[in-house]
Scaffold this active site. Structure first.
Site, PDB file in Angstrom:
ATOM      1  N   LYS A 130      22.002  -0.312 -20.944  1.00 21.47           N
ATOM      2  CA  LYS A 130      20.785  -1.199 -20.674  1.00 21.47           C
ATOM      3  C   LYS A 130      19.606  -1.581 -21.180  1.00 21.47           C
ATOM      4  CE  LYS A 130      20.849  -1.798 -16.274  1.00 21.47           C
ATOM      5  NZ  LYS A 130      22.251  -2.492 -15.356  1.00 21.47           N
ATOM      6  N   ASP A 170      19.558  -8.034 -14.344  1.00 16.72           N
ATOM      7  CA  ASP A 170      19.318  -6.725 -12.696  1.00 16.72           C
ATOM      8  C   ASP A 170      18.590  -6.149 -12.157  1.00 16.72           C
ATOM      9  OD1 ASP A 170      20.622  -3.163 -13.034  1.00 16.72           O
ATOM     10  OD2 ASP A 170      18.828  -2.888 -13.009  1.00 16.72           O
TER      11      ASP A 170
HETATM   12  P1  NDP Z   1      17.161  -7.829  -7.320  1.00 12.29           P
HETATM   13  O1  NDP Z   1      15.666  -7.955  -8.321  1.00 12.29           O
HETATM   14  O2  NDP Z   1      17.976  -9.231  -7.155  1.00 12.29           O
HETATM   15  O3  NDP Z   1      16.637  -7.362  -6.498  1.00 12.29           O
HETATM   16  C1  NDP Z   1      16.606  -6.377  -6.078  1.00 12.29           C
HETATM   17  C2  NDP Z   1      16.387  -5.789  -4.510  1.00 12.29           C
HETATM   18  O4  NDP Z   1      15.943  -4.365  -4.813  1.00 12.29           O
HETATM   19  C3  NDP Z   1      14.424  -5.985  -3.932  1.00 12.29           C
HETATM   20  O5  NDP Z   1      14.641  -6.776  -2.705  1.00 12.29           O
HETATM   21  C4  NDP Z   1      13.667  -5.020  -4.337  1.00 12.29           C
HETATM   22  O6  NDP Z   1      12.350  -5.689  -4.021  1.00 12.29           O
HETATM   23  C5  NDP Z   1      14.320  -3.951  -3.869  1.00 12.29           C
HETATM   24  N1  NDP Z   1      13.927  -2.165  -4.833  1.00 12.29           N
HETATM   25  C6  NDP Z   1      13.948  -3.053  -6.418  1.00 12.29           C
HETATM   26  N2  NDP Z   1      13.187  -1.847  -6.848  1.00 12.29           N
HETATM   27  C7  NDP Z   1      13.190  -0.855  -5.072  1.00 12.29           C
HETATM   28  C8  NDP Z   1      12.219   0.218  -4.963  1.00 12.29           C
HETATM   29  N3  NDP Z   1      11.983   1.044  -6.518  1.00 12.29           N
HETATM   30  N4  NDP Z   1      12.540   0.444  -3.685  1.00 12.29           N
HETATM   31  C9  NDP Z   1      13.198  -0.185  -3.169  1.00 12.29           C
HETATM   32  N5  NDP Z   1      13.588  -1.769  -2.578  1.00 12.29           N
HETATM   33  C10 NDP Z   1      13.391  -2.164  -4.395  1.00 12.29           C
HETATM   34  O7  NDP Z   1      17.903  -6.939  -8.368  1.00 12.29           O
HETATM   35  P2  NDP Z   1      19.638  -6.367  -8.323  1.00 12.29           P
HETATM   36  O8  NDP Z   1      20.287  -7.160  -6.852  1.00 12.29           O
HETATM   37  O9  NDP Z   1      20.069  -7.421  -9.201  1.00 12.29           O
HETATM   38  O10 NDP Z   1      19.772  -4.889  -8.362  1.00 12.29           O
HETATM   39  C11 NDP Z   1      19.972  -3.674  -7.332  1.00 12.29           C
HETATM   40  C12 NDP Z   1      20.810  -3.108  -7.582  1.00 12.29           C
HETATM   41  O11 NDP Z   1      21.930  -3.327  -7.701  1.00 12.29           O
HETATM   42  C13 NDP Z   1      19.926  -2.270  -8.808  1.00 12.29           C
HETATM   43  O12 NDP Z   1      20.205  -1.093  -8.432  1.00 12.29           O
HETATM   44  C14 NDP Z   1      20.742  -2.694 -10.091  1.00 12.29           C
HETATM   45  O13 NDP Z   1      20.656  -1.847 -10.779  1.00 12.29           O
HETATM   46  C15 NDP Z   1      21.790  -2.566  -9.226  1.00 12.29           C
HETATM   47  N6  NDP Z   1      23.299  -3.601  -9.877  1.00 12.29           N
HETATM   48  C16 NDP Z   1      22.906  -5.056  -9.826  1.00 12.29           C
HETATM   49  C17 NDP Z   1      23.795  -5.584 -11.275  1.00 12.29           C
HETATM   50  C18 NDP Z   1      23.749  -7.085 -11.025  1.00 12.29           C
HETATM   51  O14 NDP Z   1      24.919  -8.241 -11.429  1.00 12.29           O
HETATM   52  N7  NDP Z   1      22.704  -7.760 -10.939  1.00 12.29           N
HETATM   53  C19 NDP Z   1      25.229  -4.859 -11.008  1.00 12.29           C
HETATM   54  C20 NDP Z   1      24.890  -4.166 -10.775  1.00 12.29           C
HETATM   55  C21 NDP Z   1      24.474  -2.708 -10.245  1.00 12.29           C
HETATM   56  P3  NDP Z   1      11.757  -5.675  -4.358  1.00 12.29           P
HETATM   57  O15 NDP Z   1      10.944  -7.693  -4.192  1.00 12.29           O
HETATM   58  O16 NDP Z   1      10.425  -5.147  -2.972  1.00 12.29           O
HETATM   59  O17 NDP Z   1      10.906  -4.891  -5.895  1.00 12.29           O
HETATM   60  O1  2IT Z   2      24.247  -2.607 -13.143  1.00 10.92           O
HETATM   61  C1  2IT Z   2      25.302  -3.706 -14.077  1.00 10.92           C
HETATM   62  O2  2IT Z   2      26.111  -3.490 -13.892  1.00 10.92           O
HETATM   63  C2  2IT Z   2      23.900  -4.415 -14.329  1.00 10.92           C
HETATM   64  N1  2IT Z   2      23.792  -4.520 -14.132  1.00 10.92           N
HETATM   65  C3  2IT Z   2      25.403  -6.004 -14.385  1.00 10.92           C
HETATM   66  C4  2IT Z   2      25.162  -5.185 -16.539  1.00 10.92           C
HETATM   67  C5  2IT Z   2      25.966  -6.468 -16.425  1.00 10.92           C
HETATM   68  O3  2IT Z   2      26.353  -6.532 -18.233  1.00 10.92           O
HETATM   69  O4  2IT Z   2      26.447  -7.396 -16.492  1.00 10.92           O
END
Ligand code: NDP
Ligand code: 2IT
Length: 452
Positions: A130, A170
């Site tokens: 990461k 992420d």
């Molecule tokens: P984005 O940046 O697209 O969206 C994040 C969302 O979560 C936003 O709405 C944001 O709001 C909110 N958020 C972030 N931090 C906080 C906080 N401290 N408190 C409340 N809300 C918060 O990220 P993703 O959708 O990609 O990621 C969301 C989750 O999914 C994370 O835990 C990530 O690790 C996980 N994930 C992502 C993957 C991917 O492929 N993208 C794969 C697997 C897991 P705000 O704008 O206010 O910060």
């Molecule tokens: O938490 C996760 O699995 C991700 N943010 C996606 C990682 C990736 O290499 O696609």
């Protein structure tokens, strides 16, 4: 847990905490895995003798670097960059990059640790890593984000490569950031390779990668629901977050017949009692991804919805299924008790470690369906793995081909959870199942490869 396992977990955690002070998220992630695998370790003493767990919690490499950049007014800013290369037993390091003000070493290590087991569960050949920075993209211009990404990559490029380490998105890192990072990587290396995933469709990206985490979480939830003869049809679903994962979890759940009623960001949540439609989801995607707006703006467009601010979370809304898709520790014990009291019987995590240990305890004591992120959000990294395959064979699969791989992978992960997580009374402990299934492959690969 028997006396041996209890004692092993206790003394291991004491040492870990003493050696890694202040890294509370990392401690939390290790403690959860350790609690699941301790009885397994006891049954297979060669894993204890090989000190596999001790090796797994020590990253193979941690890179921490200065990221200087200049904003549009000419002011200089210094951020901190990270890449934690946790474990390469199963393949090149693989995992996302997070840009968020809260990023620190503890958060990077917990995410890289979780990623190692998640990637193992996907069945694809990927190690765990990461990276990220405490850079806050909120309110920054495209030009500022580009300069930051270029500066970040100017150090990172020497540590990554298509057979070494393959970053992706992420929190705070989506298509725009991957484009800027890829452009600078290509320029510095003078090569066009699949070293990052989540690329644009015209330049090496895979169809369905943006959708994959949220869609995959819904496919996983479908499998969970099926164990109780249930489905999404007619269910009320509460989703947190409004980013990549939340948007696509909400979209797929809706298409599978559910009424999805909430989304959130760090400022608050919106509740739409009528449920989302294709049009409303399209509005949210445009608001968040193109206009980079806040979720509260939704109620201007759809006045029958309400907005609750002050950082409120959506867990008080009555639902059948909850999908936390924002960030770590966003769902605590009180929220879990409220969900259960309101009749919620399935919690499928889209985010990484969104439920606190107390919340997990509440779900499992109530014997409701509960899946940890490392199982149910693995569709994102799995589709990154599929992007790597397409890059290697220099071909592009159709959306149907990618979707059928994604479906199969999520259903295989579910089967692995059943195999290792089914308890004596028939309750499926998805935490135990995912941790043990993910752990075994990595552990045995480490034994095979000797003391490295
Ligand atoms: P984005 O940046 O697209 O969206 C994040 C969302 O979560 C936003 O709405 C944001 O709001 C909110 N958020 C972030 N931090 C906080 C906080 N401290 N408190 C409340 N809300 C918060 O990220 P993703 O959708 O990609 O990621 C969301 C989750 O999914 C994370 O835990 C990530 O690790 C996980 N994930 C992502 C993957 C991917 O492929 N993208 C794969 C697997 C897991 P705000 O704008 O206010 O910060
Ligand atoms: O938490 C996760 O699995 C991700 N943010 C996606 C990682 C990736 O290499 O696609």
């Amino acid at each position: 847990m028997d006396a041996f396992a209890k004692k092993y977990v206790e003394s291991f955690m004491n040492e870990l905490i003493a050696k890694n002070p202040g890294e509370s998220e990392f401690h939390q992630a290790v403690s959860e895995v350790l609690t699941s695998v301790a009885p397994y370790l006891e049954a297979y003493p060669y894993l204890l003798e090989n000190k596999i767990m001790e090796r797994m919690v020590e990253p193979e490499r941690v890179i921490m670097f200065r990221v200087p950049w200049m904003d549009d007014s000419g002011e200089i800013h210094i951020n901190r960059g990270f890449r934690v290369q946790m474990n390469s037993a199963l393949g090149p390091y693989k995992g996302g990059i997070r840009f968020h003000a809260s990023v620190n070493l503890s958060i990077m290590k917990f995410l890289a640790f979780e990623q190692t087991f998640k990637n193992s569960l996907t069945t694809l050949p990927m190690g765990g890593a990461k990276g990220g920075s405490d850079f806050n993209p909120r309110g920054k211009s495209d030009a500022e984000v580009m300069r930051f990404c270029q500066s970040f990559m100017t150090e990172l490029f020497r540590h990554i490569g298509q057979d070494t380490d393959v970053p992706a998105g992420d929190i705070g890192v989506g298509g725009r950031e991957i484009g800027f990072l890829f452009g600078q990587y290509k320029r510095l290396r003078d090569e066009f390779t699949g070293t990052l995933t989540g690329k644009g469709l015209a330049w090496g990206g895979s169809l369905l990668r943006p959708e994959a985490t949220g869609y995959g979480a819904c496919y996983f939830a479908q499998e969970m629901l099926a164990t109780r003869g249930e489905s999404f049809e007619g269910k009320t679903v509460v989703v947190s977050g409004a980013g990549n994962v939340a948007q696509h979890a909400a979209e797929k759940a809706m298409r599978l017949g559910a009424k999805v009623v909430t989304l959130s960001d760090s400022d608050g949540f919106i509740y739409d009692p009528d449920g989302f439609t294709e049009e409303k989801i399209a509005y949210v995607k445009n608001l968040k991804n193109a206009l980079r707006g806040r979720i509260k703006e939704y109620v201007n467009q759809y006045p029958s919805a309400s907005y609750t601010g002050g950082g409120a979370k959506p867990w008080s809304i009555k639902c059948d299924i909850a999908m936390p898709c924002a960030t770590q520790n966003e769902l605590n014990g009180d929220a879990a008790r409220t969900l259960v009291a309101n009749g919620c019987f399935c919690v499928t995590e889209g985010a990484n470690m969104p439920s606190t240990p107390e919340a997990i305890e509440v779900f499992q004591s109530a014997k409701i369906l509960y899946s940890p992120g490392k199982a149910s959000n693995a569709g994102g990294v799995a589709t990154s793995g599929l992007e790597m395959t397409q890059n290697s064979i220099r071909q592009k699969w159709t959306a149907e081909e990618v979707d059928s791989h994604l479906h199969r992978i999520m259903s295989d992960i579910h089967a692995a959870c059943i195999k290792y997580g089914t308890e004596e009374d028939g309750y499926i402990n998805y935490v135990k199942g995912a941790n043990i299934a993910g752990f075994i492959k990595v552990a045995n690969a480490m034994v095979d490869q000797g003391l490295v």
